[in-house]
Motif scaffolding. Structure first.
Motif, PDB file in Angstrom:
ATOM      1  N   ARG A 154       0.826  -1.207   0.000  1.00  0.00           N
ATOM      2  CA  ARG A 154       0.000   0.000   0.000  1.00  0.00           C
ATOM      3  C   ARG A 154       0.859   1.254   0.000  1.00  0.00           C
ATOM      4  O   ARG A 154       0.658   2.167  -0.796  1.00  0.00           O
ATOM      5  CB  ARG A 154      -0.911   0.002   1.222  1.00  0.00           C
ATOM      6  CG  ARG A 154      -1.730   1.288   1.340  1.00  0.00           C
ATOM      7  CD  ARG A 154      -2.170   1.592   2.742  1.00  0.00           C
ATOM      8  NE  ARG A 154      -1.038   1.775   3.614  1.00  0.00           N
ATOM      9  CZ  ARG A 154      -1.099   1.717   4.933  1.00  0.00           C
ATOM     10  NH1 ARG A 154      -2.233   1.451   5.530  1.00  0.00           N
ATOM     11  NH2 ARG A 154      -0.039   1.915   5.668  1.00  0.00           N
ATOM     12  N   ASP A 155       1.831   1.290   0.892  1.00  0.00           N
ATOM     13  CA  ASP A 155       2.703   2.466   0.983  1.00  0.00           C
ATOM     14  C   ASP A 155       3.473   2.685  -0.315  1.00  0.00           C
ATOM     15  O   ASP A 155       3.630   3.818  -0.763  1.00  0.00           O
ATOM     16  CB  ASP A 155       3.661   2.336   2.159  1.00  0.00           C
ATOM     17  CG  ASP A 155       2.949   2.401   3.505  1.00  0.00           C
ATOM     18  OD1 ASP A 155       1.772   2.822   3.542  1.00  0.00           O
ATOM     19  OD2 ASP A 155       3.569   2.026   4.522  1.00  0.00           O
ATOM     20  N   ASN A 156       3.939   1.596  -0.924  1.00  0.00           N
ATOM     21  CA  ASN A 156       4.654   1.701  -2.194  1.00  0.00           C
ATOM     22  C   ASN A 156       3.727   2.207  -3.297  1.00  0.00           C
ATOM     23  O   ASN A 156       4.102   3.076  -4.087  1.00  0.00           O
ATOM     24  CB  ASN A 156       5.266   0.360  -2.577  1.00  0.00           C
ATOM     25  CG  ASN A 156       6.087   0.463  -3.836  1.00  0.00           C
ATOM     26  OD1 ASN A 156       7.000   1.275  -3.923  1.00  0.00           O
ATOM     27  ND2 ASN A 156       5.739  -0.340  -4.825  1.00  0.00           N
ATOM     28  N   ALA A 157       2.505   1.682  -3.343  1.00  0.00           N
ATOM     29  CA  ALA A 157       1.545   2.113  -4.373  1.00  0.00           C
ATOM     30  C   ALA A 157       1.221   3.597  -4.229  1.00  0.00           C
ATOM     31  O   ALA A 157       1.142   4.320  -5.226  1.00  0.00           O
ATOM     32  CB  ALA A 157       0.267   1.280  -4.284  1.00  0.00           C
TER      33      ALA A 157
ATOM     34  N   GLU B 276       1.951   9.149  -6.189  1.00  0.00           N
ATOM     35  CA  GLU B 276       2.319  10.552  -5.969  1.00  0.00           C
ATOM     36  C   GLU B 276       3.431  10.991  -6.925  1.00  0.00           C
ATOM     37  O   GLU B 276       3.373  12.091  -7.478  1.00  0.00           O
ATOM     38  CB  GLU B 276       2.750  10.779  -4.521  1.00  0.00           C
ATOM     39  CG  GLU B 276       1.575  10.870  -3.578  1.00  0.00           C
ATOM     40  CD  GLU B 276       1.987  11.254  -2.186  1.00  0.00           C
ATOM     41  OE1 GLU B 276       1.635  12.375  -1.758  1.00  0.00           O
ATOM     42  OE2 GLU B 276       2.667  10.457  -1.523  1.00  0.00           O
ATOM     43  N   ARG B 277       4.431  10.133  -7.133  1.00  0.00           N
ATOM     44  CA  ARG B 277       5.507  10.479  -8.076  1.00  0.00           C
ATOM     45  C   ARG B 277       4.961  10.637  -9.490  1.00  0.00           C
ATOM     46  O   ARG B 277       5.329  11.555 -10.209  1.00  0.00           O
ATOM     47  CB  ARG B 277       6.599   9.404  -8.068  1.00  0.00           C
ATOM     48  CG  ARG B 277       7.530   9.495  -6.887  1.00  0.00           C
ATOM     49  CD  ARG B 277       8.788   8.658  -7.068  1.00  0.00           C
ATOM     50  NE  ARG B 277       8.555   7.263  -7.386  1.00  0.00           N
ATOM     51  CZ  ARG B 277       8.371   6.295  -6.497  1.00  0.00           C
ATOM     52  NH1 ARG B 277       8.393   6.564  -5.211  1.00  0.00           N
ATOM     53  NH2 ARG B 277       8.181   5.059  -6.884  1.00  0.00           N
TER      54      ARG B 277
ATOM     55  N   ALA C 198       4.854  13.927 -11.933  1.00  0.00           N
ATOM     56  CA  ALA C 198       5.456  13.884 -13.273  1.00  0.00           C
ATOM     57  C   ALA C 198       4.406  13.995 -14.378  1.00  0.00           C
ATOM     58  O   ALA C 198       4.750  13.970 -15.562  1.00  0.00           O
ATOM     59  CB  ALA C 198       6.250  12.596 -13.438  1.00  0.00           C
ATOM     60  N   LYS C 199       3.134  14.060 -13.990  1.00  0.00           N
ATOM     61  CA  LYS C 199       2.000  14.136 -14.925  1.00  0.00           C
ATOM     62  C   LYS C 199       1.896  12.911 -15.826  1.00  0.00           C
ATOM     63  O   LYS C 199       1.363  12.982 -16.924  1.00  0.00           O
ATOM     64  CB  LYS C 199       2.049  15.423 -15.735  1.00  0.00           C
ATOM     65  CG  LYS C 199       1.921  16.634 -14.846  1.00  0.00           C
ATOM     66  CD  LYS C 199       1.841  17.908 -15.605  1.00  0.00           C
ATOM     67  CE  LYS C 199       1.579  18.976 -14.593  1.00  0.00           C
ATOM     68  NZ  LYS C 199       2.121  20.219 -14.780  1.00  0.00           N
ATOM     69  N   GLU C 200       2.392  11.770 -15.329  1.00  0.00           N
ATOM     70  CA  GLU C 200       2.229  10.498 -16.025  1.00  0.00           C
ATOM     71  C   GLU C 200       0.854   9.908 -15.729  1.00  0.00           C
ATOM     72  O   GLU C 200       0.357   9.080 -16.481  1.00  0.00           O
ATOM     73  CB  GLU C 200       3.315   9.511 -15.594  1.00  0.00           C
ATOM     74  CG  GLU C 200       4.710   9.934 -15.993  1.00  0.00           C
ATOM     75  CD  GLU C 200       5.774   9.033 -15.396  1.00  0.00           C
ATOM     76  OE1 GLU C 200       5.453   7.889 -14.993  1.00  0.00           O
ATOM     77  OE2 GLU C 200       6.927   9.464 -15.320  1.00  0.00           O
ATOM     78  N   VAL C 201       0.286  10.309 -14.602  1.00  0.00           N
ATOM     79  CA  VAL C 201      -1.063   9.908 -14.193  1.00  0.00           C
ATOM     80  C   VAL C 201      -1.862  11.186 -14.013  1.00  0.00           C
ATOM     81  O   VAL C 201      -1.362  12.166 -13.471  1.00  0.00           O
ATOM     82  CB  VAL C 201      -1.025   9.106 -12.875  1.00  0.00           C
ATOM     83  CG1 VAL C 201      -2.429   8.844 -12.351  1.00  0.00           C
ATOM     84  CG2 VAL C 201      -0.278   7.801 -13.063  1.00  0.00           C
TER      85      VAL C 201
ATOM     86  N   ASN D 226      -3.109  15.195   2.881  1.00  0.00           N
ATOM     87  CA  ASN D 226      -2.986  16.523   2.285  1.00  0.00           C
ATOM     88  C   ASN D 226      -1.861  16.569   1.248  1.00  0.00           C
ATOM     89  O   ASN D 226      -1.035  17.477   1.244  1.00  0.00           O
ATOM     90  CB  ASN D 226      -2.781  17.573   3.373  1.00  0.00           C
ATOM     91  CG  ASN D 226      -3.140  18.955   2.896  1.00  0.00           C
ATOM     92  OD1 ASN D 226      -3.895  19.119   1.943  1.00  0.00           O
ATOM     93  ND2 ASN D 226      -2.593  19.966   3.550  1.00  0.00           N
ATOM     94  N   SER D 227      -1.844  15.576   0.374  1.00  0.00           N
ATOM     95  CA  SER D 227      -0.805  15.443  -0.644  1.00  0.00           C
ATOM     96  C   SER D 227      -0.810  16.632  -1.612  1.00  0.00           C
ATOM     97  O   SER D 227      -1.808  16.883  -2.283  1.00  0.00           O
ATOM     98  CB  SER D 227      -1.036  14.152  -1.435  1.00  0.00           C
ATOM     99  OG  SER D 227      -0.253  14.135  -2.597  1.00  0.00           O
ATOM    100  N   PRO D 228       0.308  17.360  -1.706  1.00  0.00           N
ATOM    101  CA  PRO D 228       0.356  18.481  -2.648  1.00  0.00           C
ATOM    102  C   PRO D 228       0.234  18.013  -4.103  1.00  0.00           C
ATOM    103  O   PRO D 228      -0.347  18.706  -4.930  1.00  0.00           O
ATOM    104  CB  PRO D 228       1.705  19.146  -2.387  1.00  0.00           C
ATOM    105  CG  PRO D 228       2.471  18.219  -1.534  1.00  0.00           C
ATOM    106  CD  PRO D 228       1.524  17.248  -0.925  1.00  0.00           C
ATOM    107  N   GLU D 229       0.768  16.834  -4.397  1.00  0.00           N
ATOM    108  CA  GLU D 229       0.657  16.296  -5.755  1.00  0.00           C
ATOM    109  C   GLU D 229      -0.802  16.051  -6.115  1.00  0.00           C
ATOM    110  O   GLU D 229      -1.239  16.361  -7.218  1.00  0.00           O
ATOM    111  CB  GLU D 229       1.468  14.995  -5.894  1.00  0.00           C
ATOM    112  CG  GLU D 229       2.954  15.182  -5.790  1.00  0.00           C
ATOM    113  CD  GLU D 229       3.482  15.201  -4.354  1.00  0.00           C
ATOM    114  OE1 GLU D 229       2.675  15.107  -3.399  1.00  0.00           O
ATOM    115  OE2 GLU D 229       4.710  15.324  -4.192  1.00  0.00           O
ATOM    116  N   LEU D 230      -1.556  15.489  -5.164  1.00  0.00           N
ATOM    117  CA  LEU D 230      -2.977  15.255  -5.407  1.00  0.00           C
ATOM    118  C   LEU D 230      -3.727  16.573  -5.554  1.00  0.00           C
ATOM    119  O   LEU D 230      -4.551  16.722  -6.455  1.00  0.00           O
ATOM    120  CB  LEU D 230      -3.603  14.423  -4.287  1.00  0.00           C
ATOM    121  CG  LEU D 230      -5.093  14.146  -4.471  1.00  0.00           C
ATOM    122  CD1 LEU D 230      -5.344  13.241  -5.663  1.00  0.00           C
ATOM    123  CD2 LEU D 230      -5.691  13.553  -3.219  1.00  0.00           C
TER     124      LEU D 230
END
Length: 111
Positions: free
Chosen positions: A18-21, A26-27, A31-34, A70-74
């Motif tokens: 889960r943590d890895n996913a 987030e990465r 990177a705007k890959e997702v 509160n993920s800034p990427e999200l």
């Protein structure tokens, strides 16, 4: 797909997966890959997040997890998605568990 927030006890392997996913997502968001997709009803999905990366986790569940930290990427990805879609994410759809199995092409009620 499972929602780890609903499962009472996680094994160490499930916690690591889960943590890895979450970290990979987030990465890839940064990177705007997702990209985040907002459905007409306000539900949310991640487009470009592969089965291999997600470790069996549902989009709505991971959205909740990233939102809670509160993920800034999200936050950036959501702002861009809402702008593209011309509508906001509906918190009621998130709470109801409305989700997609195909990157936001179709959405299903929570199971």
């Amino acid at each position: 797909m499972a929602c780890f927030l609903m499962k009472p006890q996680l094994t160490p392997q499930e916690i690591a997966a889960r943590d890895n996913a979450l970290a990979v997502l987030e990465r890839k968001l940064a990177a705007k890959e997702v990209t985040v997709v907002v459905a007409p009803n306000g539900a949310v999905a991640f487009r470009g997040w592969t089965e291999q990366d997600r470790a069996g986790l549902a989009d709505v569940c991971v959205f909740r997890a990233l939102l809670s930290k509160n993920s800034p990427e999200l936050r950036r990805a959501v702002a861009a998605a809402e702008t593209r879609a011309g509508r906001l994410i509906d918190k009621r759809q998130i709470a109801a568990g409305t989700h997609s199995h195909d990157g936001g092409h179709t959405f299903h009620k929570g199971h």
